[in-house]
Design a protein around this motif. Structure first.
Motif, mmCIF file in Angstrom:
data_model
loop_
_atom_site.group_PDB
_atom_site.id
_atom_site.type_symbol
_atom_site.label_atom_id
_atom_site.label_comp_id
_atom_site.label_asym_id
_atom_site.label_seq_id
_atom_site.Cartn_x
_atom_site.Cartn_y
_atom_site.Cartn_z
ATOM 1 N N VAL A 187 32.027 7.001 3.867
ATOM 2 C CA VAL A 187 30.898 7.686 3.529
ATOM 3 C C VAL A 187 31.223 9.148 3.305
ATOM 4 O O VAL A 187 30.872 9.431 2.183
ATOM 5 C CB VAL A 187 29.855 7.784 4.668
ATOM 6 C CG1 VAL A 187 28.491 8.440 4.324
ATOM 7 C CG2 VAL A 187 29.502 6.085 4.926
ATOM 8 N N VAL A 188 31.827 9.745 4.212
ATOM 9 C CA VAL A 188 32.271 11.267 4.023
ATOM 10 C C VAL A 188 33.779 11.306 3.841
ATOM 11 O O VAL A 188 34.365 11.922 3.018
ATOM 12 C CB VAL A 188 31.756 12.139 4.823
ATOM 13 C CG1 VAL A 188 32.338 13.788 4.686
ATOM 14 C CG2 VAL A 188 30.387 12.450 4.783
ATOM 15 N N ASP A 189 34.185 10.666 4.946
ATOM 16 C CA ASP A 189 35.642 10.403 4.882
ATOM 17 C C ASP A 189 36.378 9.313 4.551
ATOM 18 O O ASP A 189 35.631 7.957 4.849
ATOM 19 C CB ASP A 189 36.337 10.958 6.234
ATOM 20 C CG ASP A 189 35.641 12.398 6.786
ATOM 21 O OD1 ASP A 189 36.147 13.140 6.066
ATOM 22 O OD2 ASP A 189 35.082 12.444 8.047
ATOM 23 N N LYS A 190 37.501 9.174 3.917
ATOM 24 C CA LYS A 190 38.306 7.864 3.714
ATOM 25 C C LYS A 190 38.289 7.123 4.694
ATOM 26 O O LYS A 190 38.836 7.583 5.663
ATOM 27 C CB LYS A 190 39.420 8.257 2.805
ATOM 28 C CG LYS A 190 39.344 8.704 1.618
ATOM 29 C CD LYS A 190 39.128 7.389 0.462
ATOM 30 C CE LYS A 190 40.298 6.658 0.234
ATOM 31 N NZ LYS A 190 40.030 5.674 -0.606
ATOM 32 N N SER A 191 38.361 5.719 4.716
ATOM 33 C CA SER A 191 38.546 4.812 5.839
ATOM 34 C C SER A 191 40.002 4.386 6.246
ATOM 35 O O SER A 191 40.664 4.055 5.041
ATOM 36 C CB SER A 191 37.524 3.703 5.557
ATOM 37 O OG SER A 191 37.923 2.593 6.464
ATOM 38 N N THR A 192 40.391 4.462 7.398
ATOM 39 C CA THR A 192 41.592 3.923 7.667
ATOM 40 C C THR A 192 41.528 2.328 7.922
ATOM 41 O O THR A 192 42.384 1.620 7.896
ATOM 42 C CB THR A 192 42.243 4.556 8.839
ATOM 43 O OG1 THR A 192 41.084 4.274 10.122
ATOM 44 C CG2 THR A 192 42.505 6.062 8.888
ATOM 45 N N ASN A 193 40.223 1.830 8.038
ATOM 46 C CA ASN A 193 40.106 0.256 8.099
ATOM 47 C C ASN A 193 40.232 -0.409 6.910
ATOM 48 O O ASN A 193 40.491 -1.634 6.664
ATOM 49 C CB ASN A 193 38.869 0.105 8.830
ATOM 50 C CG ASN A 193 38.801 0.771 10.277
ATOM 51 O OD1 ASN A 193 39.465 0.470 10.910
ATOM 52 N ND2 ASN A 193 37.604 1.513 10.643
ATOM 53 N N MET A 194 40.035 0.307 5.471
ATOM 54 C CA MET A 194 40.267 -0.318 4.319
ATOM 55 C C MET A 194 41.394 0.290 3.608
ATOM 56 O O MET A 194 41.041 0.736 2.439
ATOM 57 C CB MET A 194 38.972 -0.232 3.926
ATOM 58 C CG MET A 194 37.951 -1.097 4.380
ATOM 59 S SD MET A 194 36.272 -1.126 3.502
ATOM 60 C CE MET A 194 35.514 0.391 4.493
ATOM 61 N N PRO A 195 42.721 0.111 3.850
ATOM 62 C CA PRO A 195 43.756 0.877 3.104
ATOM 63 C C PRO A 195 43.817 0.227 1.874
ATOM 64 O O PRO A 195 44.392 0.806 0.906
ATOM 65 C CB PRO A 195 44.903 0.653 3.996
ATOM 66 C CG PRO A 195 44.552 -0.558 4.972
ATOM 67 C CD PRO A 195 43.249 -0.572 5.158
ATOM 68 N N TRP A 196 43.233 -0.892 1.496
ATOM 69 C CA TRP A 196 43.396 -1.717 0.301
ATOM 70 C C TRP A 196 42.468 -1.051 -0.798
ATOM 71 O O TRP A 196 42.576 -1.330 -1.856
ATOM 72 C CB TRP A 196 43.008 -3.244 0.323
ATOM 73 C CG TRP A 196 41.848 -3.407 1.286
ATOM 74 C CD1 TRP A 196 41.848 -3.667 2.486
ATOM 75 C CD2 TRP A 196 40.308 -3.531 0.853
ATOM 76 N NE1 TRP A 196 40.669 -3.866 3.105
ATOM 77 C CE2 TRP A 196 39.580 -3.913 2.038
ATOM 78 C CE3 TRP A 196 39.758 -3.198 -0.218
ATOM 79 C CZ2 TRP A 196 38.199 -3.995 2.030
ATOM 80 C CZ3 TRP A 196 38.527 -3.240 -0.315
ATOM 81 C CH2 TRP A 196 37.824 -3.682 0.809
#
Length: 414
Positions: A187-196
């Motif tokens: 949303v605001v920050d990149k997710s570490t749960n979806m590295p793909w």
């Protein structure tokens, strides 16, 4: 800083209000007392977490039912851009609210529940965004946390959406982003749960999407809202015409025509509250003065002499019907277009649109609430207009019931 207006759309419980709450919360755009209030309300309701949707769902009925009913506007800014958000409802019976919220938007965020995929409401809201000429769409695949952040699920939804969107003609830019509004993924920050996922976060995209090319800077249009005649000692002979530039560029010395009278003159000067300008363009609010004394009043339109709009009493338009009462046969209504208002009659109902299949339903004869379709109108005075495709300001209008003064429809001129 420039301004981006965007709207959220999606089915019920897709997480629109939660997404906006998360955007405001993670971008540090809410005050401590606001946060304390929604924390207290969430605790009192027995929610297992702080319900960020409460930031936009302000009506009592919205809080009780956990749904969005009215259009809620929220304002926030980052160092890159200012934003106006229109949070619109997902229920089918509130289609008119979605049309209202989307009518001024540059971009639409269409939420899709990762568990459900592309459904009828997704298609409905995409069709409305297309109809209202919103050229930038973000497909926010929400609740990725409930499908274990699956890349396969996300890619299938994107494929299904693009297949449907290929049948629409105005949307030029589709950006899919997998998110979890509840947890703040992408949303605001990149997710570490979806590295793909290699694309941008939602806020980064909103800050950098280019929307400057959507104003019509070719066809010069200036609907007059007010004649300024101070009659003071300092401005004894001043006569200016105030309004908002609806298209094109005006400069001192330009040859202009005044419609509907057809008189011609030249632009003498362009005034604003902060001083004179060398040029005025959409969507600036300015006051024009002319070299000749011409009878001009509210409702007239100043245009470039060699580039006139269409002037006609017969109008073809797509409308969305807002009223609880169905449209009467050959209904007599008031048509409000730019700064003019005139009587109009519905001469023919051409067809309704089945928003889910995009099929035309001919022979309907009337409109019920939230119906969208094409009609022919005959007006008491000529309408000075462009097509909505060419200019959203001079190509749009509203219809008003003269008896109740209720706005019964919004229209887009074909």
């Amino acid at each position: 800083m420039d301004l981006l207006r965007f709207t959220t759309a999606g089915s019920v419980d897709d997480g629109k209000s939660t997404l906006i709450g998360r955007l405001l919360y993670d971008s540090k755009s809410i005050f401590e007392d606001q946060l304390e209030a929604i924390e207290e309300t969430s605790k009192r309701r027995g929610d297992g977490h702080v319900d960020l949707a409460l930031l936009t769902d302000g009506l009592k009925a919205e809080r009780e039912q956990g749904i969005t009913i009215d259009v809620a506007y929220r304002y926030f800014a980052t160092p890159k851009r200012k934003f106006i958000i229109a949070d619109t409802p997902g229920h089918i019976q509130y289609t008119r609210n979605m049309v209202t919220g989307a009518s001024t938007a540059n971009l639409a965020i269409i939420l899709v529940d990762a568990r459900k995929g592309v459904i009828e409401q997704t298609k409905r809201h995409s069709f409305i965004a297309n109809l209202l000429r919103i050229q930038h769409v973000v497909v926010a695949v929400n609740k990725m946390d409930l499908v274990d952040y699956s890349q396969e699920v996300y890619e299938q939804i994107v494929k299904d959406y693009q297949e449907f969107a290929s049948r629409l003609d105005n949307i030029v830019d589709i950006t899919p982003i997998p998110i979890s509004a509840l947890n703040g993924d992408n949303v605001v920050d990149k997710s570490t749960n979806m590295p793909w996922f290699q694309g941008p976060s939602l806020l980064y995209h909103l800050e950098h999407v280019y929307v400057g090319g959507e104003e019509n800077h070719v066809d010069a249009r200036f609907p007059v809202q007010w004649v300024i005649r101070p009659q003071s000692d300092e401005w004894h002979d001043f006569r200016g015409y105030a309004g908002r530039v609806a298209g094109g560029v005006f400069k001192p010395g330009d040859e202009i025509s005044v419609l509907p009278s057809g008189f011609t003159s030249r632009v003498k000067s362009i005034h604003t509250a902060n001083g004179n300008l060398d040029e005025a363009f959409a969507p600036q609010s300015v006051t024009l003065t002319l070299t000749d004394e011409i009878d001009i009043s509210r409702g007239d339109m100043i245009v470039k002499k060699n580039n006139p709009p269409t002037i006609s009493q017969d109008i073809e338009a797509m409308i969305c019907w807002f009223s609880n009462k169905p449209m009467a046969s050959r209904a007599k209504l008031l048509l409000r277009h730019t700064s003019r208002e005139m009587q109009a009659i519905v001469s023919e109902v051409k067809y309704l649109v089945d928003i889910n299949t995009l099929h035309k339903i001919e022979g309907a004869g009337t409109f019920a609430m939230n119906d969208i379709g094409r009609i022919s109108l005959r007006t008491a005075q000529p309408v000075i207009h462009d097509s909505y495709r060419r200019n959203r300001q001079t190509g749009s209008f509203i219809l008003i019931d003269p008896g109740s003064n209720e706005t019964v429809a919004a229209g887009m001129i074909i």
